[in-house]
Each structure stands twice: as structure tokens, then as C-alpha cells.
Design an enzyme around this catalytic site. Structure first.
Site, PDB file in Angstrom:
ATOM      1  N   HIS A 110       0.885  -0.985   0.918  1.00 58.06           N
ATOM      2  CA  HIS A 110       1.143  -0.464   2.259  1.00 58.06           C
ATOM      3  C   HIS A 110       2.546   0.098   2.137  1.00 58.06           C
ATOM      4  CE1 HIS A 110       0.936  -1.084   6.898  1.00 58.06           C
ATOM      5  NE2 HIS A 110       2.118  -0.515   6.639  1.00 58.06           N
ATOM      6  N   GLY A 135       5.838  -0.728 -10.138  1.00 57.69           N
ATOM      7  CA  GLY A 135       6.340  -1.916  -9.464  1.00 57.69           C
ATOM      8  C   GLY A 135       5.820  -2.175  -8.074  1.00 57.69           C
ATOM      9  N   HIS A 137       6.216   1.196   1.889  1.00 60.58           N
ATOM     10  CA  HIS A 137       7.415   0.523   2.410  1.00 60.58           C
ATOM     11  C   HIS A 137       8.644   0.987   1.665  1.00 60.58           C
ATOM     12  CE1 HIS A 137       5.594  -1.985  -0.757  1.00 60.58           C
ATOM     13  NE2 HIS A 137       6.835  -2.295  -1.129  1.00 60.58           N
ATOM     14  N   HIS A 147      -1.346   1.975   8.591  1.00 64.33           N
ATOM     15  CA  HIS A 147      -1.579   1.726   7.164  1.00 64.33           C
ATOM     16  C   HIS A 147      -1.651   3.032   6.375  1.00 64.33           C
ATOM     17  CE1 HIS A 147      -2.891  -0.405   3.556  1.00 64.33           C
ATOM     18  NE2 HIS A 147      -3.596   0.682   3.331  1.00 64.33           N
ATOM     19  N   HIS A 182      12.354  -0.430   0.504  1.00 63.72           N
ATOM     20  CA  HIS A 182      13.280  -1.545   0.375  1.00 63.72           C
ATOM     21  C   HIS A 182      14.661  -1.013   0.759  1.00 63.72           C
ATOM     22  CE1 HIS A 182      10.658  -4.085  -2.342  1.00 63.72           C
ATOM     23  NE2 HIS A 182      10.134  -2.894  -2.586  1.00 63.72           N
TER      24      HIS A 182
HETATM   25  P1  5GP Z   1       6.833  -3.942  -3.868  1.00 65.24           P
HETATM   26  O1  5GP Z   1       6.844  -4.833  -5.079  1.00 65.24           O
HETATM   27  O2  5GP Z   1       5.413  -3.588  -3.466  1.00 65.24           O
HETATM   28  O3  5GP Z   1       7.722  -2.738  -3.978  1.00 65.24           O
HETATM   29  O4  5GP Z   1       7.463  -4.787  -2.705  1.00 65.24           O
HETATM   30  C1  5GP Z   1       6.768  -5.768  -2.005  1.00 65.24           C
HETATM   31  C2  5GP Z   1       7.802  -6.704  -1.435  1.00 65.24           C
HETATM   32  O5  5GP Z   1       7.162  -7.489  -0.475  1.00 65.24           O
HETATM   33  C3  5GP Z   1       8.398  -7.664  -2.480  1.00 65.24           C
HETATM   34  O6  5GP Z   1       9.812  -7.475  -2.544  1.00 65.24           O
HETATM   35  C4  5GP Z   1       8.028  -9.046  -1.954  1.00 65.24           C
HETATM   36  O7  5GP Z   1       9.056 -10.000  -2.131  1.00 65.24           O
HETATM   37  C5  5GP Z   1       7.745  -8.776  -0.492  1.00 65.24           C
HETATM   38  N1  5GP Z   1       6.767  -9.688   0.099  1.00 65.24           N
HETATM   39  C6  5GP Z   1       5.591 -10.096  -0.444  1.00 65.24           C
HETATM   40  N2  5GP Z   1       4.932 -10.895   0.411  1.00 65.24           N
HETATM   41  C7  5GP Z   1       5.715 -10.991   1.527  1.00 65.24           C
HETATM   42  C8  5GP Z   1       5.561 -11.692   2.763  1.00 65.24           C
HETATM   43  O8  5GP Z   1       4.574 -12.379   3.033  1.00 65.24           O
HETATM   44  N3  5GP Z   1       6.574 -11.562   3.672  1.00 65.24           N
HETATM   45  C9  5GP Z   1       7.682 -10.804   3.413  1.00 65.24           C
HETATM   46  N4  5GP Z   1       8.617 -10.756   4.367  1.00 65.24           N
HETATM   47  N5  5GP Z   1       7.851 -10.124   2.268  1.00 65.24           N
HETATM   48  C10 5GP Z   1       6.879 -10.215   1.327  1.00 65.24           C
HETATM   49 ZN    ZN Z   2      -1.579  -2.045   5.548  1.00 69.45          ZN
END
Ligand code: 5GP
Ligand code: ZN
Length: 116
Positions: free
Chosen positions: A97, A92, A99, A46, A101
Site C-alpha cells: 500500500h 524493500g 507509503h 488503496h 517514510h
Molecule cells: P516498507 O518496508 O514496505 O517500505 O515499509 C513498511 C513499514 O511499515 C516498515 O517500516 C514497518 O516497520 C512498518 N509497519 C509494518 N507493520 C506495521 C504496523 O502494524 N504498524 C505500523 N505503525 N507500522 C508498521
Molecule cells: Zn491498502
């Protein structure tokens, strides 16, 4: 972190459609894909965001960057891909945590699914 969604995916408490795993990272399909290919690459450890990474995380950063083209090749993204790290809620980030894309195979070449 028991209340972190992605830590719970790492722990296997929440299912995910995994496409990649090594000793430090996992990759899995985004639940709400913004492109025909949309996977998330996360560290098992984490860390809240890229902003929170420093010299002590150099190995992890290198592993994440290094895994991106491995996944892109595995996913057949020979036309290219986008590598995005939304960092901070104002920019956004919704899951705190870190990540990446990895997005690709856009059907309309002008639509890259995210603002540039
Ligand atoms: P962020 O908005 O933080 O850059 O990206 C988070 C991503 O996590 C979003 O694209 C969202 O669709 C994805 N996401 C949220 N909850 C889950 C989940 O339970 N499983 C998966 N596989 N993706 C998730
Ligand atoms: Zn985490």
C-alpha cells in the site's frame, strides 16, 4: 482491501499512533522506527505502490508530496529529513500500500538509517 495492513489502519481496525490526517491521507509512527523520528504517510485510498500510480493519481501524488514538509515541520525536523518510497519487493517494499517514510533526527549524522 480487507487484507491490506494499511487499509486496516485507515479503517481503524488496527491501531496506529497517528500524527496527521486530512481528507486523503494519514500519517502515523512506524512500528519499528529506523530513526528517532520515523513516520509513514499513506493515502486512505488503496494503491499498491508508487509504480502503480499514473495520471489518474496526480492529485494524490501532489497531496502526498505536499504533506511531507507539513509533517516534517510538525515533527520539528528543521535539520532535514529523508523521504523514502520503497517500491517493489526487490527494493524493500514489504507493505503493498503506497507509503512514504519520513525519517529524521538521526543521532549520528553519518547514519541515515537506510542505504542511500
Ligand atoms: P516498507 O518496508 O514496505 O517500505 O515499509 C513498511 C513499514 O511499515 C516498515 O517500516 C514497518 O516497520 C512498518 N509497519 C509494518 N507493520 C506495521 C504496523 O502494524 N504498524 C505500523 N505503525 N507500522 C508498521
Ligand atoms: Zn491498502
Amino acid at each position: 482491501m480487507t487484507n491490506c495492513l494499511f487499509c486496516r489502519i485507515v479503517a481503524g481496525e488496527i491501531p496506529a499512533n497517528k500524527v496527521y490526517e486530512d481528507n486523503q491521507l494519514i500519517g502515523f509512527w512506524d512500528i519499528a522506527p529506523k530513526a528517532p523520528v520515523h513516520v509513514l504517510l499513506i493515502p486512505k485510498q488503496h494503491v499498491s505502490s508508487l509504480y502503480h500510480m499514473d495520471d489518474s493519481n496526480q492529485g494524490l501524488i501532489q497531496a502526498m508530496i505536499g504533506a511531507a514538509p507539513v509533517l516534517a515541520k510538525q515533527l520539528g525536523l528543521s535539520d532535514g529529513f529523508r523521504l523514502i518510497a520503497n517500491t517493489g519487493e526487490a527494493c524493500g517494499q514489504t507493505v503493498h500500500h503506497v507509503h512514504f517514510h519520513i525519517l529524521g533526527n538521526f543521532t549520528d549524522s553519518g547514519d541515515t538509517g537506510f542505504p542511500a
